[in-house]
Write a protein that holds these residues in place. Sequence first.
Motif, PDB file in Angstrom:
ATOM      1  N   SER A  55      49.817 -32.142  36.255  1.00 17.86           N
ATOM      2  CA  SER A  55      49.538 -33.216  35.311  1.00 17.86           C
ATOM      3  C   SER A  55      48.509 -32.746  34.312  1.00 17.86           C
ATOM      4  CB  SER A  55      49.014 -34.444  36.051  1.00 17.86           C
ATOM      5  OG  SER A  55      48.631 -35.413  35.116  1.00 17.86           O
ATOM      6  N   ALA A  56      48.742 -33.069  33.092  1.00 11.10           N
ATOM      7  CA  ALA A  56      47.798 -32.693  32.046  1.00 11.10           C
ATOM      8  C   ALA A  56      46.857 -33.847  31.732  1.00 11.10           C
ATOM      9  CB  ALA A  56      48.562 -32.269  30.798  1.00 11.10           C
ATOM     10  N   ALA A  57      46.846 -34.866  32.599  1.00 10.35           N
ATOM     11  CA  ALA A  57      45.979 -36.017  32.376  1.00 10.35           C
ATOM     12  C   ALA A  57      44.532 -35.553  32.295  1.00 10.35           C
ATOM     13  CB  ALA A  57      46.151 -37.029  33.500  1.00 10.35           C
ATOM     14  N   GLY A  58      43.822 -36.053  31.301  1.00  9.80           N
ATOM     15  CA  GLY A  58      42.436 -35.672  31.125  1.00  9.80           C
ATOM     16  C   GLY A  58      42.256 -34.342  30.410  1.00  9.80           C
ATOM     17  N   ASP A  59      43.334 -33.711  30.058  1.00  7.34           N
ATOM     18  CA  ASP A  59      43.314 -32.412  29.381  1.00  7.34           C
ATOM     19  C   ASP A  59      44.020 -32.602  28.040  1.00  7.34           C
ATOM     20  OD1 ASP A  59      43.700 -29.820  28.479  1.00  7.34           O
ATOM     21  OD2 ASP A  59      44.812 -29.150  30.240  1.00  7.34           O
ATOM     22  N   ALA A  60      43.235 -32.668  26.967  1.00  9.46           N
ATOM     23  CA  ALA A  60      43.812 -32.968  25.647  1.00  9.46           C
ATOM     24  C   ALA A  60      44.850 -31.930  25.229  1.00  9.46           C
ATOM     25  CB  ALA A  60      42.705 -33.058  24.600  1.00  9.46           C
ATOM     26  N   GLY A  62      46.623 -30.011  27.240  1.00 11.49           N
ATOM     27  CA  GLY A  62      47.776 -30.174  28.130  1.00 11.49           C
ATOM     28  C   GLY A  62      48.635 -31.355  27.731  1.00 11.49           C
ATOM     29  N   GLN A  63      47.988 -32.446  27.358  1.00  9.52           N
ATOM     30  CA  GLN A  63      48.747 -33.621  26.904  1.00  9.52           C
ATOM     31  C   GLN A  63      49.475 -33.322  25.600  1.00  9.52           C
ATOM     32  OE1 GLN A  63      45.832 -36.804  26.943  1.00  9.52           O
ATOM     33  NE2 GLN A  63      46.478 -37.411  28.999  1.00  9.52           N
ATOM     34  N   PHE A  64      48.836 -32.560  24.744  1.00 14.31           N
ATOM     35  CA  PHE A  64      49.488 -32.181  23.488  1.00 14.31           C
ATOM     36  C   PHE A  64      50.727 -31.331  23.762  1.00 14.31           C
ATOM     37  CE2 PHE A  64      49.872 -29.198  19.845  1.00 14.31           C
ATOM     38  CZ  PHE A  64      50.202 -30.119  18.866  1.00 14.31           C
ATOM     39  N   ASP A 109      49.040 -21.965  18.119  1.00 10.44           N
ATOM     40  CA  ASP A 109      48.132 -21.161  18.927  1.00 10.44           C
ATOM     41  C   ASP A 109      47.563 -21.963  20.098  1.00 10.44           C
ATOM     42  OD1 ASP A 109      48.634 -19.083  17.177  1.00 10.44           O
ATOM     43  OD2 ASP A 109      46.744 -19.323  16.069  1.00 10.44           O
ATOM     44  N   ARG A 110      47.303 -23.235  19.858  1.00  9.13           N
ATOM     45  CA  ARG A 110      46.791 -24.134  20.903  1.00  9.13           C
ATOM     46  C   ARG A 110      47.804 -24.262  22.041  1.00  9.13           C
ATOM     47  NH1 ARG A 110      45.822 -30.491  19.507  1.00  9.13           N
ATOM     48  NH2 ARG A 110      45.121 -31.164  21.564  1.00  9.13           N
ATOM     49  N   ILE A 111      49.066 -24.434  21.685  1.00  9.72           N
ATOM     50  CA  ILE A 111      50.133 -24.554  22.686  1.00  9.72           C
ATOM     51  C   ILE A 111      50.274 -23.254  23.471  1.00  9.72           C
ATOM     52  CG2 ILE A 111      52.631 -24.783  22.977  1.00  9.72           C
ATOM     53  CD1 ILE A 111      52.515 -26.822  20.619  1.00  9.72           C
TER      54      ILE A 111
END
Length: 121
Positions: A55-60, A62-64, A109-111
């Motif tokens: 889960s990418a919850a709480g991880d900006a 990861g959510q992106f 690059d972020r991804i």
Amino acid sequence: MKPDAAQPDGGAKEDDMGAKFLRWAACLAMVAASSSALLHAQPSVPAPAASPQASAAGDADGQFVETTCSTCHPIAQVRAKHKSAADWATTVDKMIGLGAQITSEEDRDRIIAWLAAHQGA
């Protein structure tokens, strides 16, 4: 079987039949209860183990990544892959070529950085 001494007409046979009936009835009741319990039992499915990429919850970032990638395919498809940063860059560039809405070099690059860190080889 010997006739019951208290019953000269052979009443022991009737008592024996009654006992057999009671044993059968008890067995049948046990089978019915077991079957009912099995039919109504909830399957015991273990809860999925938590993993860093679950889960990418709480991880900006990861959510992106989840939001961006899941517009075209299930996020489980991404989570099933483990690649190097170079291989993720190739994949992300391919997805952009197929129409992924990654509009800036910064987002690209972020991804790639998040995928390499969490879905690395």
